[in-house]
Enzyme design. Sequence first.
Site: not given
Ligand SMILES: NC(=O)c1ccc[n+]([C@@H]2O[C@H](COP(=O)([O-])OP(=O)(O)OC[C@H]3O[C@@H](n4cnc5c(N)ncnc54)[C@H](O)[C@@H]3O)[C@@H](O)[C@H]2O)c1
Lengths: 412, 412
Positions: B163, B198, B200-201, B204
Site C-alpha cells: 500500500t 495503523s 494494518y499499514h 505491509k
Molecule cells: N481496496 C483498496 O483500496 C486497497 C488499497 C491498497 C491496497 N490494497 C490491498 O489489496 C489487497 C486486496 O484488497 P481488497 O480491497 O480486495 O480486500 P478484501 O478484504 O476485499 O479482499 C481480501 C481477501 O483476502 C482474503 N484473505 C484474508 N486473509 C486471508 C488468509 N489468511 N488466507 C486466505 N485468504 C485470506 C479475504 O477473505 C478476502 O477475500 C489487500 O492486500 C489490500 O491491502 C487494497
Amino acid sequence: TNPRSGSSQAAAADGLPKAQKVMVIGGDGYCGWATALHLSNKGYEVAIVDSLVRRLFDHQLGLDSLTPIASIHNRIRRWKSLTGKTIELHIGDICDFEFLEEAFRSFQPDAAVHFGEQRSAPYSMIDRSRAIFTQHNNVIGTLNVLFAIKEFQQDCHLVKLGTMGEYGTPNIDIEEGYITITHNGRTDTLPYPKQASSFYHLSKVHDSHNIAFTCKAWGIRATDLNQGVVYGVRTEETEMHEELQNRLDYDAVFGTALNRFCVQAAVGHPLTVYGKGGQTRGYLDIRDTVQCVELAIANPGRPGEFRVFNQFTEQFSVNELASLVTNAGKKVGLDVKTTSVPNPRVEAEEHYYNAKHTKLIELGLQPHLLSDSLLDSLLNFAVKYKDRVDTKQIMPSVSWKSIGSKPKTLTS
Amino acid sequence: TNPRSGSSQAAAADGLPKAQKVMVIGGDGYCGWATALHLSNKGYEVAIVDSLVRRLFDHQLGLDSLTPIASIHNRIRRWKSLTGKTIELHIGDICDFEFLEEAFRSFQPDAAVHFGEQRSAPYSMIDRSRAIFTQHNNVIGTLNVLFAIKEFQQDCHLVKLGTMGEYGTPNIDIEEGYITITHNGRTDTLPYPKQASSFYHLSKVHDSHNIAFTCKAWGIRATDLNQGVVYGVRTEETEMHEELQNRLDYDAVFGTALNRFCVQAAVGHPLTVYGKGGQTRGYLDIRDTVQCVELAIANPGRPGEFRVFNQFTEQFSVNELASLVTNAGKKVGLDVKTTSVPNPRVEAEEHYYNAKHTKLIELGLQPHLLSDSLLDSLLNFAVKYKDRVDTKQIMPSVSWKSIGSKPKTLTS
Ligand SMILES: NC(=O)c1ccc[n+]([C@@H]2O[C@H](COP(=O)([O-])OP(=O)(O)OC[C@H]3O[C@@H](n4cnc5c(N)ncnc54)[C@H](O)[C@@H]3O)[C@@H](O)[C@H]2O)c1
Ligand SMILES: NC(=O)c1ccc[n+]([C@@H]2O[C@H](COP(=O)([O-])OP(=O)(O)OC[C@H]3O[C@@H](n4cnc5c(N)ncnc54)[C@H](O)[C@@H]3O)[C@@H](O)[C@H]2O)c1
C-alpha cells in the site's frame, strides 16, 4: 546536567525518595540477568518477567551454556541472601496478554526493559516453523508490551533492545535511528532505512516500526537500543557468587562472534571465520550493556518520543577479532589457528561500515574498550570450563539458503 | 519490446503456447475477484485461494457490501457457464501451511498474486486482538507464501499487494520503493523509509522487509505493488452478470474514501471529511488495478529481484474528492452536503505529498483517470442500491487513540 542521571531515586509525593521500579523482560537471559542484578544493586526495584523459553531451546537443540547456570529461582534466592535485595519474579510468556496484564498491574513499572525475544539469527533460519515462531514471538510479544503500557501504565518508559543488524551494511554512514535526507530540493528527517538479513533481524525491524507508530499515536515514550554484538561474561554482580554466574553461549546457534572465538581458542578448535571475514559489526562489553540500559532508564525521553541509540563501543571485522584472539591466546600459552568456513549466511563479506554511536556517550557512558586484560580473563574463563564444551556444537549447521518448510528434527 | 508483454502465452516444451498459471490469493475480495476474472478472460489459467474470512468479518461486524454478492461457488459456476472458462478454487487459510502446500503442489503457479490479507486500517485499530490478528494473518501468511515458492515453485513470480500507506507522508518526494541517498560524501540506493500509521499499514511494511530479504537470500523474484486507494466497482468482466458483481464497501471500517463519498451522496448523508480534509493520497480506478496486476505478471523481474511499483494514477486530497462528488451529484440531481468529522485517525491533515508512479506507465498502463462519467456511473450505481444502505455504519466508530486491550464486543 540531567537531574535524573546516575540516580534511581525520584522524589515521591511525601518528599521521600522513592525507588524507580524497573520490569526486566527476558531477565533470565544473558543480557537480562546481568542487567537485573546491576539495577537491583543500584537501588532500583526490579521485577523479572521471563518464560524461560531460552532454557527450553537449549534442551531441544542439545546445547548448553559454557558456564553452569543456576535456576532462576536459586539465582534470585542467592541474590537476596547475599545482598538483602528482593527481585520479583513473574514466570510467563509475554505473548499471553492476561499474564502480562497481571504482571503490569501488580508491579506498576516506571520503566520496562524488554530483552524478552528469540534472539538468534541462526535459530530463526533453522526451519519454517522456527522462522515463524521468531517473528510471532518477538512481534506479538512487543505489541502486547505496548498495549500493556498504554492500558495500565501510560507513563512507563519502554527501553527496547533492538540490534545494529537492523541497518544491514549500507554503503553510507549509519546514523542513530534517523537520517536527514535532502531530495529534489526538499528536506526531511526520516527513519533510517532498514536492511535486515535473517528472520530474527527482521523481527526487530518490525518491532521498531510498531513502536514508532505507538509513540506517535498513543504518546508512548520509548528508547530503542540498537545493540551491537555483546561479549564477556563477568559483571560486578554476577561475579559475587557461582550461583549468580551468567550464561556464556559458544555454540553455532546462540554463540556470538567474540565469545565463540575465545571458547574455540580454549579448546584448541580453529577459529571459525565465515567466508572472507571482512564482516564488520559494532561490539560491546556486557558491562557496558548494563551501563547503557541504566543510562537509558535514568534519562527517559518525553511522552511520544521514539529515541534510538546505537549501543556499541567499537567496530571490528571478524578477521580483526580472530587476530586479537590469536595474539591474546599466545600470551596465555594457547596455540590458536584459524579456519575459513563456507559462509552459512547470506551477507556481504567485504563492505563499508561506519556506524555512529555518540548518544549514549553523551549521556555518560564510560566504555570498557576491548583490552588484553578482558581477552585474558575471557580466555582463562573459557579454559576453566573447557571440559563442558561439546565440540560438535561449534561448526555451523544452519544455512540461510537451504532452510526448508519441513520441521527440522534435531536428533543426532 | 518485452516479448511477454500483453500476452499470457509462453512457448511450452512441445512448441505449443502454454497458458501462464496464476494463483490469485484473496481472489474472493474486492480487488482479487476483479483480477481473477480479468486474468481468466485474458487467457491465463487462474486458481483462487481464499479463506473467505472477509465475509466472516462482515457478519461479525454487522456490515454488508452495498452490492449483493454471490457466493464464491456461484460466482465461479456463473463464470464457467458464461465463458466456458474454469477458475480453480482452493478454500483455506494461507496461515495454514499444509493447506497452502497442497494448493501450490497441485496448481504449480507461474505467478502468485497475493491480495489475501486483512486490509482495513480501522479494523486493525478496533481492539488488541484485531490488531494482533491483522499483523499475524498478514505477516505469517506472506511468510508462508514465500516458503511455498522457495520449496515448491522456485521460479514463481510473487506479485504482492502493498500500500502507498507504507510511506506515510514524508516532507520529500516519495519514490518507488527505493531512494538514492548521498550522505557524508558517500552514496547508496536504499529502501525508501517507511512511516506507516495503523497496525494494518505496519503489517505491509513488515511484509515488504520480509520479501526483500527472501529475494536476496533465496533468489525469489517479487514485485511489490504499493497500491493507492481503489475506487469504482465495474470491470469488463464483473459487469457481465449480476452473479459476477463485485463488492462495494461503504461502511466506516472497510469502505474507502471515494467509494464511501458516492454512497453517502446517494443516500443523502453529508460527506464525512475527517479533520481538515487536506489528507492527500494516490487513487486509482479498479479497472486499473486489474490492468496493473496483469502488466506485472506479464513482465516479471529477474530471480532475486525485489521490484517496487507505486500503483496509482492520480493524487487527491479528501477535500478535493468531496468537491468532485458534490459537483457530480448536482448533475444527477443530488443535493450533496459535507460535514467535518473529528478525525478518528492519527495523521497529518495538511502535508506535502508528491509520489512517483511512472514504472507501471512505462510497462504500458493506460490509466482510467477520474472522470465525470465514472463519478456519474458510480453515483447511479449507489442510488440503485441505496435501500441496502445501513446509515448507522457510515460514521466512524473506531478511534486510533482509544483502542483498548479488551476485546470490543460489537453488539448494538
Ligand atoms: N481496496 C483498496 O483500496 C486497497 C488499497 C491498497 C491496497 N490494497 C490491498 O489489496 C489487497 C486486496 O484488497 P481488497 O480491497 O480486495 O480486500 P478484501 O478484504 O476485499 O479482499 C481480501 C481477501 O483476502 C482474503 N484473505 C484474508 N486473509 C486471508 C488468509 N489468511 N488466507 C486466505 N485468504 C485470506 C479475504 O477473505 C478476502 O477475500 C489487500 O492486500 C489490500 O491491502 C487494497
Ligand atoms: N547477545 C547479544 O549479543 C545481543 C546483541 C544485540 C541485541 N541483543 C538483544 O538483547 C536481548 C537479550 O539478548 P540475550 O543475548 O540476553 O538473549 P537470551 O536468549 O539470553 O535472553 C532472552 C530471554 O528472553 C526470554 N524470552 C524470550 N521470549 C519470551 C517471551 N515471549 N516471553 C517471556 N520471555 C521470553 C528468554 O527465555 C530468555 O531468558 C534480545 O532482545 C536480543 O535481541 C542481544
